[in-house]
Design a protein around this motif. Sequence first.
Motif, PDB file in Angstrom:
ATOM      1  N   PRO A 188     -38.043  19.334 -74.695  1.00 11.89           N
ATOM      2  CA  PRO A 188     -37.318  19.813 -73.379  1.00 11.89           C
ATOM      3  C   PRO A 188     -36.527  21.374 -73.361  1.00 11.89           C
ATOM      4  CG  PRO A 188     -36.843  17.669 -73.845  1.00 11.89           C
ATOM      5  CD  PRO A 188     -37.438  18.062 -74.870  1.00 11.89           C
ATOM      6  N   ARG A 189     -36.945  21.975 -72.583  1.00  8.80           N
ATOM      7  CA  ARG A 189     -36.076  23.212 -72.557  1.00  8.80           C
ATOM      8  C   ARG A 189     -34.965  23.271 -71.457  1.00  8.80           C
ATOM      9  NH1 ARG A 189     -41.747  24.938 -72.362  1.00  8.80           N
ATOM     10  NH2 ARG A 189     -41.981  24.308 -70.161  1.00  8.80           N
ATOM     11  N   VAL A 190     -33.844  23.590 -71.898  1.00 13.31           N
ATOM     12  CA  VAL A 190     -32.452  23.252 -71.464  1.00 13.31           C
ATOM     13  C   VAL A 190     -31.729  24.458 -71.045  1.00 13.31           C
ATOM     14  CG1 VAL A 190     -30.379  22.001 -71.585  1.00 13.31           C
ATOM     15  CG2 VAL A 190     -32.450  21.070 -72.572  1.00 13.31           C
ATOM     16  N   ALA A 191     -31.453  24.596 -69.706  1.00 14.09           N
ATOM     17  CA  ALA A 191     -30.960  25.718 -69.232  1.00 14.09           C
ATOM     18  C   ALA A 191     -29.337  25.562 -68.922  1.00 14.09           C
ATOM     19  CB  ALA A 191     -31.386  26.709 -67.860  1.00 14.09           C
ATOM     20  N   VAL A 192     -28.467  25.990 -69.585  1.00 13.58           N
ATOM     21  CA  VAL A 192     -27.090  25.839 -69.360  1.00 13.58           C
ATOM     22  C   VAL A 192     -26.516  26.950 -68.349  1.00 13.58           C
ATOM     23  CG1 VAL A 192     -24.646  25.201 -70.434  1.00 13.58           C
ATOM     24  CG2 VAL A 192     -26.804  24.974 -71.833  1.00 13.58           C
ATOM     25  N   LEU A 193     -26.287  26.407 -67.235  1.00 18.51           N
ATOM     26  CA  LEU A 193     -25.962  27.246 -65.885  1.00 18.51           C
ATOM     27  C   LEU A 193     -24.842  28.028 -65.694  1.00 18.51           C
ATOM     28  CD1 LEU A 193     -28.101  25.468 -63.081  1.00 18.51           C
ATOM     29  CD2 LEU A 193     -29.097  27.034 -64.772  1.00 18.51           C
ATOM     30  N   SER A 194     -24.704  29.133 -65.355  1.00 19.27           N
ATOM     31  CA  SER A 194     -23.480  29.944 -64.835  1.00 19.27           C
ATOM     32  C   SER A 194     -24.070  30.511 -63.579  1.00 19.27           C
ATOM     33  CB  SER A 194     -22.881  30.519 -66.037  1.00 19.27           C
ATOM     34  OG  SER A 194     -21.557  31.169 -65.458  1.00 19.27           O
ATOM     35  N   ALA A 251     -35.880  30.621 -70.603  1.00 20.54           N
ATOM     36  CA  ALA A 251     -35.714  31.188 -69.043  1.00 20.54           C
ATOM     37  C   ALA A 251     -37.181  31.120 -68.221  1.00 20.54           C
ATOM     38  CB  ALA A 251     -35.405  32.731 -69.461  1.00 20.54           C
ATOM     39  N   GLY A 252     -36.762  30.984 -67.198  1.00 19.42           N
ATOM     40  CA  GLY A 252     -37.983  30.955 -66.156  1.00 19.42           C
ATOM     41  C   GLY A 252     -38.698  29.500 -66.261  1.00 19.42           C
ATOM     42  N   GLN A 253     -38.429  28.636 -67.176  1.00 18.82           N
ATOM     43  CA  GLN A 253     -39.382  27.607 -67.523  1.00 18.82           C
ATOM     44  C   GLN A 253     -38.719  26.460 -67.858  1.00 18.82           C
ATOM     45  OE1 GLN A 253     -42.685  28.524 -70.285  1.00 18.82           O
ATOM     46  NE2 GLN A 253     -41.129  29.665 -71.544  1.00 18.82           N
ATOM     47  N   ALA A 254     -37.455  26.248 -67.088  1.00 15.99           N
ATOM     48  CA  ALA A 254     -36.491  25.133 -67.525  1.00 15.99           C
ATOM     49  C   ALA A 254     -37.070  23.757 -67.368  1.00 15.99           C
ATOM     50  CB  ALA A 254     -35.127  25.330 -67.044  1.00 15.99           C
ATOM     51  N   ASP A 255     -36.809  22.607 -68.055  1.00 15.01           N
ATOM     52  CA  ASP A 255     -37.063  21.294 -67.850  1.00 15.01           C
ATOM     53  C   ASP A 255     -36.021  20.954 -67.349  1.00 15.01           C
ATOM     54  OD1 ASP A 255     -39.882  21.272 -68.666  1.00 15.01           O
ATOM     55  OD2 ASP A 255     -38.840  21.611 -70.694  1.00 15.01           O
ATOM     56  N   ILE A 256     -34.576  21.132 -67.789  1.00 13.20           N
ATOM     57  CA  ILE A 256     -33.375  20.504 -67.369  1.00 13.20           C
ATOM     58  C   ILE A 256     -32.353  21.638 -66.959  1.00 13.20           C
ATOM     59  CG2 ILE A 256     -31.622  19.186 -68.619  1.00 13.20           C
ATOM     60  CD1 ILE A 256     -33.653  18.103 -70.549  1.00 13.20           C
ATOM     61  N   LEU A 257     -31.762  21.554 -66.046  1.00 22.18           N
ATOM     62  CA  LEU A 257     -30.558  22.323 -65.503  1.00 22.18           C
ATOM     63  C   LEU A 257     -29.391  21.511 -65.882  1.00 22.18           C
ATOM     64  CD1 LEU A 257     -31.932  23.486 -62.151  1.00 22.18           C
ATOM     65  CD2 LEU A 257     -32.282  24.684 -64.450  1.00 22.18           C
ATOM     66  N   ILE A 258     -28.480  22.164 -66.568  1.00 20.56           N
ATOM     67  CA  ILE A 258     -27.240  21.660 -66.952  1.00 20.56           C
ATOM     68  C   ILE A 258     -26.274  22.364 -66.054  1.00 20.56           C
ATOM     69  CG2 ILE A 258     -25.330  20.940 -68.576  1.00 20.56           C
ATOM     70  CD1 ILE A 258     -27.595  19.452 -68.788  1.00 20.56           C
ATOM     71  N   ALA A 259     -25.725  22.080 -65.022  1.00 17.02           N
ATOM     72  CA  ALA A 259     -24.490  22.630 -64.077  1.00 17.02           C
ATOM     73  C   ALA A 259     -23.143  22.791 -64.642  1.00 17.02           C
ATOM     74  CB  ALA A 259     -24.556  21.890 -62.866  1.00 17.02           C
ATOM     75  N   PRO A 260     -22.437  23.555 -64.359  1.00 16.50           N
ATOM     76  CA  PRO A 260     -20.930  23.732 -64.912  1.00 16.50           C
ATOM     77  C   PRO A 260     -20.382  22.890 -64.555  1.00 16.50           C
ATOM     78  CG  PRO A 260     -21.717  25.822 -64.020  1.00 16.50           C
ATOM     79  CD  PRO A 260     -22.676  24.875 -63.397  1.00 16.50           C
ATOM     80  N   ASP A 261     -20.291  22.054 -63.248  1.00 20.36           N
ATOM     81  CA  ASP A 261     -19.627  20.953 -62.899  1.00 20.36           C
ATOM     82  C   ASP A 261     -20.328  20.051 -61.837  1.00 20.36           C
ATOM     83  OD1 ASP A 261     -19.499  22.178 -60.492  1.00 20.36           O
ATOM     84  OD2 ASP A 261     -17.636  23.373 -60.925  1.00 20.36           O
ATOM     85  N   LEU A 262     -19.795  18.976 -61.464  1.00 16.98           N
ATOM     86  CA  LEU A 262     -20.287  18.104 -60.604  1.00 16.98           C
ATOM     87  C   LEU A 262     -20.588  18.641 -59.253  1.00 16.98           C
ATOM     88  CD1 LEU A 262     -19.575  14.591 -59.835  1.00 16.98           C
ATOM     89  CD2 LEU A 262     -19.577  15.967 -57.902  1.00 16.98           C
ATOM     90  N   GLU A 263     -19.858  19.566 -58.861  1.00 15.51           N
ATOM     91  CA  GLU A 263     -20.239  20.069 -57.497  1.00 15.51           C
ATOM     92  C   GLU A 263     -21.395  20.914 -57.439  1.00 15.51           C
ATOM     93  OE1 GLU A 263     -15.544  20.479 -55.485  1.00 15.51           O
ATOM     94  OE2 GLU A 263     -16.019  21.640 -57.044  1.00 15.51           O
ATOM     95  N   ALA A 264     -21.388  21.678 -58.335  1.00 10.78           N
ATOM     96  CA  ALA A 264     -22.682  22.705 -58.666  1.00 10.78           C
ATOM     97  C   ALA A 264     -23.949  21.991 -58.659  1.00 10.78           C
ATOM     98  CB  ALA A 264     -22.308  23.585 -59.851  1.00 10.78           C
TER      99      ALA A 264
END
Length: 323
Positions: A188-194, A251-264
Amino acid sequence: MDRPLTAPDPDRHWHQTGAQHRRLIEATRDLSPLRTAVVHPCDAPSLAGALAAWREGLIEPLLIGPRARIEAAAEALGESLDALQLIDTPHSHASAERAVRLAADGEAEALMKGALHTDELMSAAVARQAGLRTERQMSHVYALDVPSYPRPLLISDAALHIAPDLATKADIIQNAIDLARAIGIDRPRVAVLSAVETVRATLPSTIEAAALCKMAERGQIEGGVLDGPLAIDNAVSLSAARQKGLDSAVAGQADILIAPDLEAANMVAKLLIHLAGAQAAGLVAGARVPIMLTSRADDVETRLASAALAQLLVRRQGEATAP
């Protein structure tokens, strides 16, 4: 001649809503149903979802709640419960405690939320004496079928951890990777978001994203490919990633998005559901058994997809640990 309002998007992809989730359900056909404690299915939607999952061969339901209310819900649906086991409890708190105890004792392989509040079920599940905790933090994973995205999109954590610290985020990522692998995504491709794609001392989420990527390099997070920080456009759009000059396997093909917090995470998931027509499924991972944490407003298809996620996770993990 009228010109189009926007230029064609090379990232654009369309499939029928629910098609990816249906493929997940089809992938369970050779798997045995999960012995599932259905917690307080005292209204028609939650009982209908459990019965549909039973008929699809996803679960073997054990209905837990006030007998009279469950039977009334069945009558409203025109359904018979004669073939199912029902454990009578006086109220929702008792239903949650009994279901968790059954899971801790090995009598249930999964939990399915019915007509009770999420915090009632999760309070029972996370209690130290309940016996469902593992070495990891529990976390919620949304699995979204977005009609304009070519692959299942997992988003975490949108339900449990309000402001997770670095160690908790590592568990959140590992839980999401394990689920992604269970549904057939080998790496899995994991994007750690900001908000940006560069590390900035003034933006803590970028520093944590970089640290998480280094943790993955050192084997502290396993089974996936991480990149971050990534802004959300760079995570899901190849065009945006190329315009920014990002050379990345994620980048551009993430399978998983990890957000900074619950709200995001919650905002991203709900926006995709309500404006992009995404079909949502999801569960809590990281416990001894998966917990199908659907909303009381979710339709039957969402409940079926969540049950398929749980079944695939349990059976694939069983295969991995088999001698």
